[in-house]
Design a protein around this motif. Structure first.
Motif, short mmCIF file in Angstrom:
data_model
loop_
_atom_site.label_atom_id
_atom_site.label_comp_id
_atom_site.label_asym_id
_atom_site.label_seq_id
_atom_site.Cartn_x
_atom_site.Cartn_y
_atom_site.Cartn_z
N UNK A 72 17.32 -11.48 -25.18
CA UNK A 72 17.68 -9.89 -26.11
C UNK A 72 18.20 -10.27 -27.33
N UNK A 73 18.12 -9.09 -28.06
CA UNK A 73 18.92 -9.19 -29.40
C UNK A 73 20.30 -8.38 -28.98
N UNK A 74 21.42 -8.99 -29.59
CA UNK A 74 22.84 -8.27 -29.36
C UNK A 74 22.82 -6.86 -29.67
N UNK A 75 22.60 -6.59 -30.77
CA UNK A 75 22.70 -5.01 -31.20
C UNK A 75 21.87 -4.14 -30.22
N UNK A 76 20.58 -4.49 -29.87
CA UNK A 76 19.98 -3.62 -29.13
C UNK A 76 20.35 -3.51 -27.71
N UNK A 77 20.78 -4.67 -27.21
CA UNK A 77 21.51 -4.66 -25.91
C UNK A 77 22.51 -3.79 -25.62
N UNK A 78 23.59 -3.99 -26.64
CA UNK A 78 24.72 -3.46 -26.91
C UNK A 78 24.65 -1.81 -26.87
N UNK A 79 23.70 -1.53 -27.75
CA UNK A 79 23.30 -0.07 -27.95
C UNK A 79 22.44 0.43 -26.58
N UNK A 80 21.95 -0.20 -25.98
CA UNK A 80 21.21 0.16 -24.59
C UNK A 80 22.31 0.31 -23.43
N UNK A 81 23.33 -0.49 -23.62
CA UNK A 81 24.32 -0.24 -22.69
C UNK A 81 25.21 0.88 -23.07
N UNK A 82 25.56 1.41 -24.20
CA UNK A 82 26.11 2.47 -24.46
C UNK A 82 25.30 3.72 -23.68
N UNK A 83 23.94 3.71 -24.20
CA UNK A 83 23.10 4.90 -23.42
C UNK A 83 23.18 4.58 -22.10
N UNK A 84 23.30 3.72 -21.42
CA UNK A 84 23.39 3.46 -19.99
C UNK A 84 24.70 4.31 -19.35
N UNK A 85 25.67 4.08 -20.29
CA UNK A 85 27.04 4.59 -19.85
C UNK A 85 27.18 5.87 -20.11
N UNK A 86 26.50 6.34 -20.90
CA UNK A 86 26.54 7.89 -21.28
C UNK A 86 25.66 8.51 -20.35
N UNK A 87 24.24 7.93 -19.92
CA UNK A 87 23.57 8.55 -18.83
C UNK A 87 24.64 8.53 -17.44
N UNK A 88 25.24 7.58 -17.18
CA UNK A 88 26.20 7.46 -15.95
C UNK A 88 27.08 8.56 -16.01
#
Length: 348
Positions: free
Chosen positions: A325-341
């Motif tokens: 994966x690409x770092x920036x995309x993965x970190x952004x997705x992690x933030x999105x999943x955190x917000x969803x949680x």
């Protein structure tokens, strides 16, 4: 018990474990920190292996994990990198296999020598929190009596208190003596020091009481699924109603895959099945995992805790063979999943 309001969840500070990002040699620590910051996280858990690796890169030679002069020098450079990316260092981790060694043993002497070295790193990076994982050393080598465990950790808590530092004790679901949240809570309660609290973790909790990587179902199978659900719900209710919020220092966030092929129910290279599961099969929330992690997060929030939520994932894919994966995309997705949680945990 505290209601879980959306407004209260918006105040929760968000961190990212530095060891939880990167899949290529080019994904260096400076690049990881940049991606974590760009994604909106405000702090990191600084992983000791990242210090060792970054030191080797900057100094041009390998650094032994006991070479604290070089590690402290490297840690000072990492703090500057964090400052440049508007990141604080919330915690140093993972301090392991500290408690339970026999008095006078070389292992006990080494444990305290490591503790002193890690404290020097904490001073330099500007964190006041040390994560200690419940030891996974075999019972044949350590003393697992509660009295000994409590005494050792109380001594470490006293060492940290001299510097106004805190100890966050975490249950690792493959630990020799404390695989569950209740185990570490009772130890922290008995230590009874103001600077010793809990590092709770959605994976470690659900991974010890719900999931099992050695079964075909991916669940604990010595009881029916209905009974498993009943027991798990009762455990989460007990967590929510017995643990004081101020004794929780952070909640680490990750899920776990139901492994494609059940892991062998034996230690391999010294690592137990749940340890191997933890090492490679932990995605971010809503990315293919199978554990009831929302239930764990809600139980922690019901205590009134509104401190750090920290993403700590080890995602090598459902088969544990690696994931690109690409770092920036993965970190952004992690933030999105955190917000969803967080959104899904709200009760209003």
């Amino acid at each position: 018990m505290a209601p879980i309001t959306s407004a209260s969840l918006q105040k929760i500070p968000l961190s990212y474990a530095s060891c939880s990002l990167g899949c290529r040699p080019s994904d260096t620590l400076p690049r990881k920190l940049e991606a974590i910051s760009k994604a909106g996280f405000i702090s990191i858990e600084l992983s000791f292996p990242d210090i060792v690796e970054y030191g080797a890169q900057t100094m041009g030679h390998p650094i032994a994990p006991e070479n604290f002069p070089d590690l402290v020098t490297t840690a000072a450079q990492i703090r500057k990198l964090c400052d440049a990316n508007a990141l604080t260092i919330m915690m140093l981790q993972p301090f392991a296999n500290f408690e339970g060694w026999p008095n006078g043993s070389p292992e006990r002497e080494d444990a305290f020598r490591r503790a002193r070295g890690w404290i020097e790193i904490m001073k330099v990076v500007g964190t006041d929190l040390l994560q200690v994982g419940a030891t996974d050393t075999p019972e044949t080598k350590i003393t697992t009596t509660r009295e000994t465990i409590v005494s050792d950790l109380r001594e470490l808590g006293g060492m940290l208190a001299k510097h106004n530092f805190r100890l966050a004790y975490e249950n690792w679901c493959w630990s020799t003596h404390a695989p569950g949240w209740k185990d570490v809570w009772e130890i922290v309660r008995d230590i009874n020091l103001p600077n010793v609290g809990l590092c709770l973790d959605t994976f470690q909790t659900a991974g010890s009481e719900w999931g099992d990587p050695t079964t075909s179902s991916g669940l604990i199978e010595n009881v029916s699924k209905d009974e498993l659900r009943k027991r798990f719900d009762a455990s989460m209710e007990e967590l929510a109603t017995t643990v004081p919020a101020d004794k929780i220092y952070l909640l680490q966030i990750s899920d776990a895959y139901k492994v494609a092929k059940p892991l062998e129910d034996r230690s391999i290279a010294g690592l137990r099945p749940r340890g191997r599961w933890s090492h490679d099969f932990r995605p971010m929330p809503y990315d293919g995992g199978s554990l009831p992690i929302e239930d764990v997060a809600k139980a922690v929030l019901r205590t009134g805790f509104r401190g750090w939520f920290s993403m700590e994932i080890f995602d090598a894919g459902p088969e544990g063979k690696g994931k690109k994966y690409e770092l920036d995309d993965f970190a952004k997705k992690a933030m999105e999943s955190m917000q969803k949680l967080l959104k899904n945990c709200a009760t209003d």
